[in-house]
Each structure stands twice: as structure tokens, then as C-alpha cells.
Design an enzyme around this catalytic site. Sequence first.
Site, PDB file in Angstrom:
ATOM      1  CG  PHE A   9     -69.442  18.564  57.654  1.00 51.95           C
ATOM      2  CD1 PHE A   9     -68.758  19.709  57.277  1.00 51.95           C
ATOM      3  CD2 PHE A   9     -70.485  18.682  58.566  1.00 51.95           C
ATOM      4  CE1 PHE A   9     -69.102  20.943  57.795  1.00 51.95           C
ATOM      5  CE2 PHE A   9     -70.831  19.911  59.093  1.00 51.95           C
ATOM      6  CZ  PHE A   9     -70.144  21.051  58.706  1.00 51.95           C
ATOM      7  CE  LYS A  44     -68.386  11.737  58.349  1.00 52.44           C
ATOM      8  NZ  LYS A  44     -68.622  12.187  59.752  1.00 52.44           N
ATOM      9  CG  ASP A  63     -75.554  17.472  65.733  1.00 53.54           C
ATOM     10  OD1 ASP A  63     -76.676  17.992  65.933  1.00 53.54           O
ATOM     11  OD2 ASP A  63     -75.177  17.080  64.622  1.00 53.54           O
TER      12      ASP A  63
END
Length: 364
Positions: A31, A49, A141
Amino acid sequence: MAEFVRAQIFGTTFEITTRYTDLQPVGMGAFGLVCSARDQLTNQAVAVKKIMKPFSTPVLAKRTYRELKLLKHLRHENVISLSDIFISPLEDIYFVTELLGTDLHRLLTSRPLEKQFIQYFLYQILRGLKYVHSAGVVHRDLKPSNILINENCDLKICDFGLARVQDPQMTGYVSTRYYRAPEIMLTWQKYDVEVDVWSAGCIFAEMLSGRPLFPGKDHVNQFSIITELLGSPPDDVIKTICSANTLQFVQSLPKRERQPLSEKFKGAEPLAVDLLERMLVFDPKKRITAAEGLAHEYLAPYHDPTDEPVAETQFDWSFNDAELPIDSWKVMMYSEILDYHNVDQDSQGIHGTPLNTEAQRVPM
């Protein structure tokens, strides 16, 4: 109005404000692409990011909005913190966070960890999880590559894109297989904060041995490997299985007894094995919590109940069940960014104005 510059990183256009210079690629995920940079305002190294195509689908827009909200809300020494956010003229989202030199995955693949590092890293993981869970958030996660570490051995949990509300009816097929709790594989429905403790237990085991504990080839093989070490799931767990096919599969497996983890981890000290035994329990309700893990004797050298804070407020998940069009997520995201920069939204024309015409007004 902020001035933007463009750079090509791995064939991807990075469009960032002139505040950030010296871009260098750090890593790439499904992503987003992460680069290190120099913040000219603070003269600090940061991580930038880029969220790939955040407005291409409502699902991706919602995922990005969720991660932004979580980064704004979660403030803890062992959780990655947001230092800036902006939308470029091309409508890409950029999160700026502190930069840590490596992650636990890279450390584990480079050399064995000594006892004091294993203890300190596990302590910080559980300290961060205690805080995150107290905010009503499940990471979902947790894995070595999502655990960042700097040269001082400070540890921070990152990547909350999959995080969800604590919800007894939580659904989905989420965490990386090796670290996935059995209740996710068994039910795909009812799970909670305990899944993160299981993942932390798998990471703890990997730190002790230097290799993944349950390296399954697929979810069927993964579950089979777990039962080889931990034995067959107890009846109370089997009763929670909702899928007839899953129930049939579990009942078809040979009955297995739990193996002593002391045999698997012969070089580990008894206290480490005892804590691991309490983290890797089939029944999530009998699994140790992050807060209880911090108080375990194995972590006594670091445990300080006066310095293991919980969240001041619960995270607001009211948006999470919303199924909205992309434009609505855009406006909501822009509103969050303006709020982060303490900008009055009415003066910026947020109401009824397309996001892409206003994106460049976000102050840096």
C-alpha cells in the site's frame, strides 16, 4: 501555499514539499513506498510514506483514512508517531513519521539475538500493545517487519492500516500467516486483542530460536503445524468454529498432545519458556494479556507499573461501518489533515469544495 518538488523513486513519483530533502528508498509494501528524508525544519531524519492511489477505490480510501485517524490518536513511546501529513497536487497522501534505522525482521535475519535484547524487545512490544489495546484497537498484523528499532534499541510498532476496533464479530483474513492466531483460521469471525498477543508470542519464539515458529505454506498447513507443537485445540475452542468445512477439517486431524516448549527451546531459560507457554494458548480467553505479560517475572528487569501507560481515551470507531463514496472519504481525510495542522476548516473552503483544488493549501 506549500511548494512541491518531484523525484522518481523506484519508478514512482514522490511529490513532496521542499521541507523534506535527501530522499532515499527504505522499503515498499502493498500500500505504500517509504523513503528516508531530512526534515529541514527540525534537521531530523524522518520517514516519508507515500500511500499508493489512496482514492482509487472506496476500500483504499477508507483504509487510508483509518490509518490516518489511528496515527493521530495513538501517542506512545512504543508506537510510531505522526510528525506531518500532506496531500500533494497529484492527490497522493504522504505520512511523515520518525525514522528508525531497522526493523526486527532485518535483525533476526542478520544475527542471533542475545538474551538482554530479546527481553528488552519483548518488553517494549507488550508495553506498546497494552497501550494500543487500552485504546480499543487491535493491530491485527503484528510481525517482525512491523516492529521498528533504532540504534538505541528503542522499539516502535508501526503499520496500523489493518487495525480494527475490538469487536466480538470481527471478520477478515488479515495477519501474515506465520504470526496469525488460530482463532482467525478457525472462525474468521470472533476474535479480539488476544490475536496480537499470539503474534507477539510467535515473534518472541522467533527471537529465541532465530527462525519462524510456524512457517505454514498455506492456512491448512499453518494450522497443522500449530497442532503438532501445541496439540489439538480443546473442545471449547472447537465449539466456536462457525464454518462447517473448517469444523470438518479440524475434526479430521489426528489427535495430538501438546509438546513441552522446553523441549523445543532447550537453550532458553525457564522463565522465558513459561511466558511463551502463556502467550501461545489455543483458547484466546486463557491467553495472557499484554498487561499481564509485562508483569511476568521474565520481564522483571524492565517492568515498571508506573511507566506502562494506557490510553487516555478510546479510539473513535464510529466511521468504521460506513460505506461511503470516494469523494466523501476525500473530504473527511482533508478535514483530518486540517485538524492536524490546526487550520480553521471554514476559512479553507472545506465545505462543498473538491479536495483536489484545496490540497495545496495545507500548511507545512
